[in-house]
Motif scaffolding. Structure first.
Motif, mmCIF file in Angstrom:
data_model
loop_
_atom_site.group_PDB
_atom_site.id
_atom_site.type_symbol
_atom_site.label_atom_id
_atom_site.label_comp_id
_atom_site.label_asym_id
_atom_site.label_seq_id
_atom_site.Cartn_x
_atom_site.Cartn_y
_atom_site.Cartn_z
ATOM 1 N N TYR A 20 0.684 -1.193 0.139
ATOM 2 C CA TYR A 20 0.010 0.103 -0.099
ATOM 3 C C TYR A 20 0.828 1.419 -0.029
ATOM 4 O O TYR A 20 0.475 2.237 -0.504
ATOM 5 C CB TYR A 20 -0.981 -0.147 1.110
ATOM 6 N N SER A 28 -7.445 -4.260 -5.913
ATOM 7 C CA SER A 28 -8.504 -4.845 -4.964
ATOM 8 C C SER A 28 -7.691 -5.882 -3.970
ATOM 9 O O SER A 28 -6.768 -6.266 -4.371
ATOM 10 C CB SER A 28 -9.443 -5.779 -5.708
ATOM 11 N N ARG A 51 -7.888 -4.596 7.878
ATOM 12 C CA ARG A 51 -6.969 -3.707 7.534
ATOM 13 C C ARG A 51 -7.227 -2.922 6.296
ATOM 14 O O ARG A 51 -6.968 -1.863 6.319
ATOM 15 C CB ARG A 51 -5.664 -4.470 7.687
ATOM 16 N N LEU A 53 -9.953 -2.307 4.812
ATOM 17 C CA LEU A 53 -11.067 -1.295 4.903
ATOM 18 C C LEU A 53 -10.682 -0.188 5.523
ATOM 19 O O LEU A 53 -10.871 1.065 5.322
ATOM 20 C CB LEU A 53 -12.174 -1.835 5.609
ATOM 21 N N GLU A 54 -9.639 -0.424 6.801
ATOM 22 C CA GLU A 54 -9.061 0.815 7.271
ATOM 23 C C GLU A 54 -8.208 1.721 6.465
ATOM 24 O O GLU A 54 -7.987 2.913 6.461
ATOM 25 C CB GLU A 54 -8.279 0.552 8.425
ATOM 26 N N LEU A 55 -7.635 1.259 5.293
ATOM 27 C CA LEU A 55 -6.905 1.816 4.384
ATOM 28 C C LEU A 55 -7.737 2.215 3.107
ATOM 29 O O LEU A 55 -7.251 2.891 2.145
ATOM 30 C CB LEU A 55 -5.557 0.851 3.631
ATOM 31 N N ASP A 56 -8.830 2.058 3.365
ATOM 32 C CA ASP A 56 -9.753 2.434 2.427
ATOM 33 C C ASP A 56 -9.576 2.047 0.771
ATOM 34 O O ASP A 56 -9.696 2.518 -0.224
ATOM 35 C CB ASP A 56 -9.759 3.976 1.941
ATOM 36 N N LEU A 57 -9.358 0.422 0.857
ATOM 37 C CA LEU A 57 -9.074 -0.166 -0.066
ATOM 38 C C LEU A 57 -10.274 -1.058 -0.522
ATOM 39 O O LEU A 57 -11.038 -1.552 0.209
ATOM 40 C CB LEU A 57 -7.713 -1.143 0.012
ATOM 41 N N PRO A 58 -10.463 -1.310 -1.912
ATOM 42 C CA PRO A 58 -11.605 -1.989 -2.264
ATOM 43 C C PRO A 58 -11.336 -3.513 -2.170
ATOM 44 O O PRO A 58 -10.314 -4.168 -1.865
ATOM 45 C CB PRO A 58 -11.591 -1.977 -3.838
#
Length: 304
Positions: A20, A28, A51, A53-58
């Protein structure tokens, strides 16, 4: 490169975080579906999904890796590379999707310890060294061509948990470097020597019962290799007795499984030698030192 990252347990989180932070794009994150982690608990996400979702990843959750809809969704991402860390066995048709292939981070020095529990088995077998391997996935489990490896020593009293925590960080650094090398075309691969392969199958509760009618070194390696999970155990006065940390003890003539105090150490007899039980837990009690356990113990004093 556009990367699809696949993983579920916390072992994969440092790798996800480093990718990331890299110049590559995570198109994704694929992880297992939410599940209950206790009888009355609500379904909760895998550590990797949480984790991501915390990083705003799909995120894509998947139950059936052979689902045609999942295949189409993956193909639509137009990924250059799949990066797999502590996930499931990918069907051959998925391996054909990414332009530059699919790579996996494995917690052993392949071809040794292929399978689901490589760290456990390395420690249980008394190995003095293990490491991590990044390799290209193929149709068979843990057999693909190796890109890079990094070794680490195993201390005589280290547990699987100790080695696990080190390898997940070491592996994330190695993996990120390999991803950069693949982008630049700056890497070589080499085949595994399948004749040197050893298995590391998943461990179940029945595999974790300690037989004290074995040499002390073997007993010690099994205790630390099963710590902290799935946990070495034996029966004491009909109750389950878990053992988390141990050390080789003095050469005393104790019958296998017999417990005695030697100054501040709780010793257990083995077929040859003794082990010091440093951290234990009797069923229904909290985890404690061997000394604290014996201070309040008045049973038979023999593990079976």
């Amino acid at each position: 490169m556009r990367i699809v990252f696949m993983g579920s347990p916390d072992f994969a989180i440092p790798s996800l975080e480093k990718l990331y932070q890299s110049r590559h794009e995570i198109a994704s994150v694929v992880s297992n579906v939410d599940k209950r982690r206790g009888r009355r608990a609500k379904p909760s996400p895998t550590p990797v999904k949480a984790r991501a979702l915390e990083l705003d990843l799909p995120v894509m959750e998947v139950e059936d890796l052979e689902d045609p809809d999942f295949y189409r969704d993956l193909k639509d991402l137009q990924a250059d590379l799949f990066v797999v860390v502590a996930f499931r066995i990918l069907p051959p048709e998925l391996l054909e999707i990414p332009r530059r292939g699919a790579i996996n981070l494995h917690a052993s020095l392949l071809p040794k310890y292929r399978g689901a529990a490589p760290i456990h088995w390395a420690v249980m077998q008394g190995e003095q060294q293990t490491g991590c391997t990044v390799f290209f996935l193929d149709e068979r489990v843990d057999t693909g061509q190796i890109i890079a490896q990094r070794p680490t020593d195993i201390g005589i009293n280290e547990t699987t948990g100790d080695v696990y925590n080190r390898l997940k960080e070491m592996g994330s650094v190695l993996l990120t470097k390999v991803v950069d090398d693949i982008e630049q075309g700056n890497y070589k691969t080499y085949r595994q020597n399948h004749d040197e392969a050893t298995p590391a199958p998943k461990l179940f509760t029945e595999d974790c019962k300690i037989d004290f009618d074995r040499p002390a070194r073997q007993v010690h390696d099994n205790i630390r290799g099963l710590s902290p999970f799935p946990t070495a155990w034996a029966r004491l006065d009909g109750l389950k007795f878990n053992m988390y940390r141990s050390a080789l003890g003095p050469d005393q003539n104790l019958a296998p499984g017999v417990l005695v105090m030697d100054e501040d150490d709780l010793l257990a007899g083995c077929k040859a030698g003794t082990v010091i039980l440093k951290q234990v837990q009797l069923e229904g009690k909290r985890q404690m030192s061997g000394k604290d356990f014996m201070n309040g113990y008045s049973g038979s004093g023999r593990l079976k």
